[in-house]
Design a protein around this motif. Sequence first.
Motif, short mmCIF file in Angstrom:
data_model
loop_
_atom_site.label_atom_id
_atom_site.label_comp_id
_atom_site.label_asym_id
_atom_site.label_seq_id
_atom_site.Cartn_x
_atom_site.Cartn_y
_atom_site.Cartn_z
N SER A 144 -14.23 -5.66 12.13
CA SER A 144 -13.81 -5.35 13.51
C SER A 144 -13.12 -4.03 13.89
CB SER A 144 -13.12 -6.41 14.19
OG SER A 144 -12.67 -6.07 15.53
N LEU A 145 -12.34 -3.68 12.96
CA LEU A 145 -11.76 -2.34 12.92
C LEU A 145 -12.62 -1.20 12.76
CD1 LEU A 145 -8.97 -0.84 13.09
CD2 LEU A 145 -8.67 -1.02 10.72
N LEU A 146 -13.37 -1.40 11.85
CA LEU A 146 -14.57 -0.37 11.60
C LEU A 146 -15.36 -0.40 12.94
CD1 LEU A 146 -15.06 -0.94 7.73
CD2 LEU A 146 -13.89 1.11 8.88
N GLY A 147 -15.73 -1.16 13.45
CA GLY A 147 -16.64 -1.27 14.77
C GLY A 147 -15.86 -0.92 16.14
N ALA B 4 0.33 0.90 11.74
CA ALA B 4 0.18 -0.52 11.91
C ALA B 4 -0.95 -0.46 13.14
CB ALA B 4 1.19 -1.28 12.04
N ALA B 5 -2.06 -1.53 12.79
CA ALA B 5 -2.99 -1.57 14.00
C ALA B 5 -3.07 -3.36 14.16
CB ALA B 5 -4.42 -1.20 13.65
N TRP B 6 -3.43 -3.90 15.32
CA TRP B 6 -3.59 -5.10 15.68
C TRP B 6 -4.40 -5.20 16.78
CZ3 TRP B 6 0.77 -2.36 16.51
CH2 TRP B 6 1.34 -2.33 17.93
N GLN B 7 -5.29 -6.37 17.05
CA GLN B 7 -5.91 -6.56 18.06
C GLN B 7 -5.09 -7.39 19.09
OE1 GLN B 7 -9.10 -8.60 15.57
NE2 GLN B 7 -10.39 -7.44 16.91
N GLU B 8 -5.41 -7.13 20.65
CA GLU B 8 -4.79 -7.80 21.65
C GLU B 8 -5.84 -7.88 22.69
OE1 GLU B 8 -1.02 -7.39 24.50
OE2 GLU B 8 -1.18 -6.06 22.90
N ASP B 9 -6.07 -9.08 23.33
CA ASP B 9 -7.10 -9.09 24.48
C ASP B 9 -8.31 -8.32 24.20
OD1 ASP B 9 -5.12 -10.35 25.80
OD2 ASP B 9 -4.16 -8.74 26.77
N GLY B 10 -8.87 -8.58 23.01
CA GLY B 10 -10.16 -8.09 22.52
C GLY B 10 -10.27 -6.30 22.36
N SER B 11 -8.99 -5.75 22.27
CA SER B 11 -8.91 -4.35 21.81
C SER B 11 -7.88 -4.17 21.05
CB SER B 11 -8.61 -3.41 23.06
OG SER B 11 -7.43 -3.81 23.79
N TRP B 12 -8.07 -2.80 20.27
CA TRP B 12 -7.00 -2.44 19.37
C TRP B 12 -5.89 -1.59 19.67
CZ3 TRP B 12 -6.95 -4.18 14.24
CH2 TRP B 12 -8.21 -5.09 13.71
N ARG B 13 -4.82 -2.15 19.01
CA ARG B 13 -3.34 -1.41 19.61
C ARG B 13 -2.97 -0.86 18.15
NH1 ARG B 13 -1.66 -2.80 24.46
NH2 ARG B 13 -3.27 -3.53 25.95
N TRP B 14 -1.93 0.26 18.32
CA TRP B 14 -1.57 0.68 16.94
C TRP B 14 0.07 1.08 17.26
CZ3 TRP B 14 -0.04 5.86 16.37
CH2 TRP B 14 -0.22 6.87 17.24
#
Length: 694
Positions: free
Chosen positions: A222-225, A668-678
Amino acid sequence: MSTPLGGPGGHGAYGPPGGAHGNPAPPAPPAPPSLQKPGPAPKPTAKPRPDPGPALRRSRTGLVAQFVLQCVYIPVWALIAISLTVLAIWLDVNSGADVGPPEIAFGFVRTGISWRRLRAEWGGRAEDWAPFTEPLLVERFAKAEKDTCGARRSRSGPRASGQLPGGRRRVGVKAVGSGKWLTANRAGRVRTHVEGGLLAAAVPSSPEPLSLEPRLDVRLASLLGAGDFLPSLVDALGSPLNVLLPDQIAENAARFRTAYGTHRLGGQVYFAHKANRSSALLRRLAATDTAVDVASLGELQHALGAGFAPDRIMATGPKNREFLWLAARTGVTVHADSAGELDELAALVRAHQLARIRVLVRLSAFDGPGVKVLTRPSRFGTPAGELEPLLKTVERHADVLELTGVGYHLDTTSPEEKARALEGCVRALDVCRSRGLRPRAVDIGGGFGVNYLAHAAQWERYTSELTAAVLGHRPPLTWRGHGYGLRNDAGTLRGALGLYPAHRPVAGARYLDELLALPAASFGGRSLATLLLENLYDLYTEPGRALVDQCGLVLARVLEVRRTDSGEPLVRLAMKADDAGLEEHGVLMDPVLLGRDGTRAVAGDGPAAGVYLAGSLCLEADLITRRMVFLPRLPRPGELLAFVNTAGYCMDFQTSRAQHQPVARKVAAWQEDGSWRWCLDEQYWPITRPGGEP
């Protein structure tokens, strides 16, 4: 087209003879197309080169004599060969020398004459020779002819097919280039003859794609996409850039806990902190029930600062006085390697009037009843045969040291070796209890492994083709013919493949599960888990690489694409080789190519490209990988290569500031509400990031 090996047009020992005792040899066929000079036909008055005629074969008397005598010399030769091989194995095992059986040891296999061979040479009929034709050579000859059709003829002019310089004859000949001839000898070896000398085996000029596609779980895929998310990070923070996924490490730790529960075992999972320096990963683990294994003073300070209480920290590895003092002062468990280390720790506790310290003792060189299992030597721990003096040291310091268990560290992927060591630890605990000590845990260390590749078939094919490349049977697959521990010794493969087994279908928590299910041979065949459960022993594990599986990637920008003096595409990246230490740890897998807009390149985007990846240091050795990597298409300057699943040891274990070049920054990266944050790695805390635990 020339006659293949063993065909009716051959001569001498390699084909049916002509002359008085056999069928007459047919006239030599015309030269192959690759040697026919384009342009006007030769003048009719040109005098053709005379055919030297068939070579004489062995007499029937000599043929029968060899067939009879082989009944004597082949058994003797076989006995000598077996003796030499046993001696070579003994030297390999006991001295570590890479001797291997002598190349000539089994040469008798090629000297014997079977009844069918005797019959073929006696009668000389083509149909009798057919079984001795080498189909593989026929295919190689046909491919060589096709690849070189239209090449210029030899400077010395065309020769009849099957004719070497100097008028010599041979069977199975193909022209493979200007002035070059492909031949086969009796053993089926392929050689290239050039006017005036003998060169290496003739092979195609460029390799077909041999991809090693990385395995991608859902979160990393998912991160790569995520579109332009990753390119924008590199634009802002520079190349190279490390991206970590803290939520993934918590998920991996839960899998290990599940394996404990499957076997109804208690104990603790200790993350081997040396696998990655990330603060985000460590802080995320602190919010779970996982513990941490630290192997230096700096790692201990980092763990304490990340939120781990002392009872969830274990100090392992080589230790100096400062490391031991802080461990004793804070009350963490110490895994000691020797009696001397126990003495030093006890002296520090007494000198500073500290509380009693929990210790484990690390053992090595296990042995036991039954079939002897060769175990890999380790520089860590005390030999199990010296347990008695080690326990005397523990008893002498009983007022300041409390023995809570024993353990081992084995740098191996073999479950049988680990099972033998675990049985040895249980026997050691029995000895401890017989002396009045009360240990309660067995620490089996790490080494649970990671499955890096998506497809087993790709790994099997690549390692097979690498072997063929080392032997010269195919184009090189590595920079300057690097063999990854293999070498060509006069046509014999020597050495051992020094690569991490990149495709491991049984790895991580699943490896632990299967290890615990193995039978304990010296304890009546009960499973290892049952053995621990019956004795009420806790299980300690120290996964490192396995716990950071799928937890991150390294991004690097493409700076330049050019060709080397030998014609191979060379891609220079804005990173150093130690920024993604794949070579150092023997991990082979292809990077993922991302366009400037973040779109992932896939097969069919263009012609597949095999390229070498170079770093930005002014050093010949600064290669990201010595292996030619295969990408869906040729990269372009400004695009990104993502080295995925590199969080375990490859990301920052050996990174440096050589030539004042920067070390990769971490986010550091994580998903929140369908989008990526960092956020920056050092700014990550589980309680402050949006969407994190309260």
